[in-house]
Design a protein around this motif. Sequence first.
Motif, PDB file in Angstrom:
ATOM      1  N   THR A  33       0.854  -1.174   0.000  1.00  0.00           N
ATOM      2  CA  THR A  33       0.000   0.000   0.000  1.00  0.00           C
ATOM      3  C   THR A  33       0.894   1.230   0.000  1.00  0.00           C
ATOM      4  OG1 THR A  33      -1.827  -1.071   1.160  1.00  0.00           O
ATOM      5  CG2 THR A  33      -1.649   1.315   1.364  1.00  0.00           C
ATOM      6  N   MET A  34       0.556   2.164  -0.874  1.00  0.00           N
ATOM      7  CA  MET A  34       1.340   3.389  -0.995  1.00  0.00           C
ATOM      8  C   MET A  34       0.490   4.576  -0.550  1.00  0.00           C
ATOM      9  SD  MET A  34       4.199   2.246  -2.090  1.00  0.00           S
ATOM     10  CE  MET A  34       4.999   3.815  -2.405  1.00  0.00           C
ATOM     11  N   LYS A  54      -4.593  -3.726  -4.451  1.00  0.00           N
ATOM     12  CA  LYS A  54      -5.773  -4.035  -5.267  1.00  0.00           C
ATOM     13  C   LYS A  54      -6.298  -2.805  -5.992  1.00  0.00           C
ATOM     14  CE  LYS A  54      -6.129  -8.323  -3.703  1.00  0.00           C
ATOM     15  NZ  LYS A  54      -4.949  -8.351  -2.818  1.00  0.00           N
ATOM     16  N   TYR A  55      -5.557  -1.722  -5.916  1.00  0.00           N
ATOM     17  CA  TYR A  55      -5.925  -0.456  -6.538  1.00  0.00           C
ATOM     18  C   TYR A  55      -7.113   0.220  -5.868  1.00  0.00           C
ATOM     19  CZ  TYR A  55      -2.663  -1.819 -10.175  1.00  0.00           C
ATOM     20  OH  TYR A  55      -1.541  -2.203 -10.831  1.00  0.00           O
ATOM     21  N   ASP A  56      -7.453  -0.193  -4.649  1.00  0.00           N
ATOM     22  CA  ASP A  56      -8.451   0.534  -3.874  1.00  0.00           C
ATOM     23  C   ASP A  56      -7.835   1.840  -3.391  1.00  0.00           C
ATOM     24  OD1 ASP A  56      -9.500  -2.572  -2.404  1.00  0.00           O
ATOM     25  OD2 ASP A  56     -10.380  -1.487  -4.101  1.00  0.00           O
ATOM     26  N   LYS A  72       1.589   2.375 -11.206  1.00  0.00           N
ATOM     27  CA  LYS A  72       1.985   1.479 -12.286  1.00  0.00           C
ATOM     28  C   LYS A  72       3.000   0.512 -11.696  1.00  0.00           C
ATOM     29  CE  LYS A  72       1.245   4.753 -16.065  1.00  0.00           C
ATOM     30  NZ  LYS A  72       1.857   5.437 -17.237  1.00  0.00           N
ATOM     31  N   ASN A  73       2.534  -0.670 -11.342  1.00  0.00           N
ATOM     32  CA  ASN A  73       3.396  -1.611 -10.633  1.00  0.00           C
ATOM     33  C   ASN A  73       4.607  -2.036 -11.446  1.00  0.00           C
ATOM     34  OD1 ASN A  73       1.833  -1.579  -8.336  1.00  0.00           O
ATOM     35  ND2 ASN A  73       0.646  -3.374  -8.908  1.00  0.00           N
ATOM     36  N   ALA A  74       4.412  -2.272 -12.722  1.00  0.00           N
ATOM     37  CA  ALA A  74       5.521  -2.731 -13.557  1.00  0.00           C
ATOM     38  C   ALA A  74       6.650  -1.702 -13.601  1.00  0.00           C
ATOM     39  CB  ALA A  74       5.027  -3.034 -14.957  1.00  0.00           C
TER      40      ALA A  74
END
Length: 111
Positions: A33-34, A54-56, A72-74
């Motif tokens: 979580t960021m 989970k992009y929540d 952007k996880n990648a």
Amino acid sequence: QVQLVESGGGLVQPGGSLTLSCAVSGRFFSIDTMNWYRQAPGKQRDMVATITDKYDTWYADSVKGRFTNSRKNAEKMVYLKMNDLKPEETAVYYCNQCHNWGQGNQVTVSS
């Protein structure tokens, strides 16, 4: 060891927009979580926005509808797009992951 490097701050007029970026390095990123915080002069550091693995998302009431948190996880990047900025939102903005903090990025909203 985790490093968070922020960019994108600066001076903007009231009602203007800025996008902050946070580059993450040093550990597996996609599960974290960021968070974004800000600290105005003489005030405590407050959480502004959060995005989970989970992009929540969660936003402080004061910024709902104007700020958008994304990742952007990648690319190991997190972004905070800020619209309709107000002078009282002048502060140092910080990227955060657990106990790790970026160096802070000054955002000044002034005419």
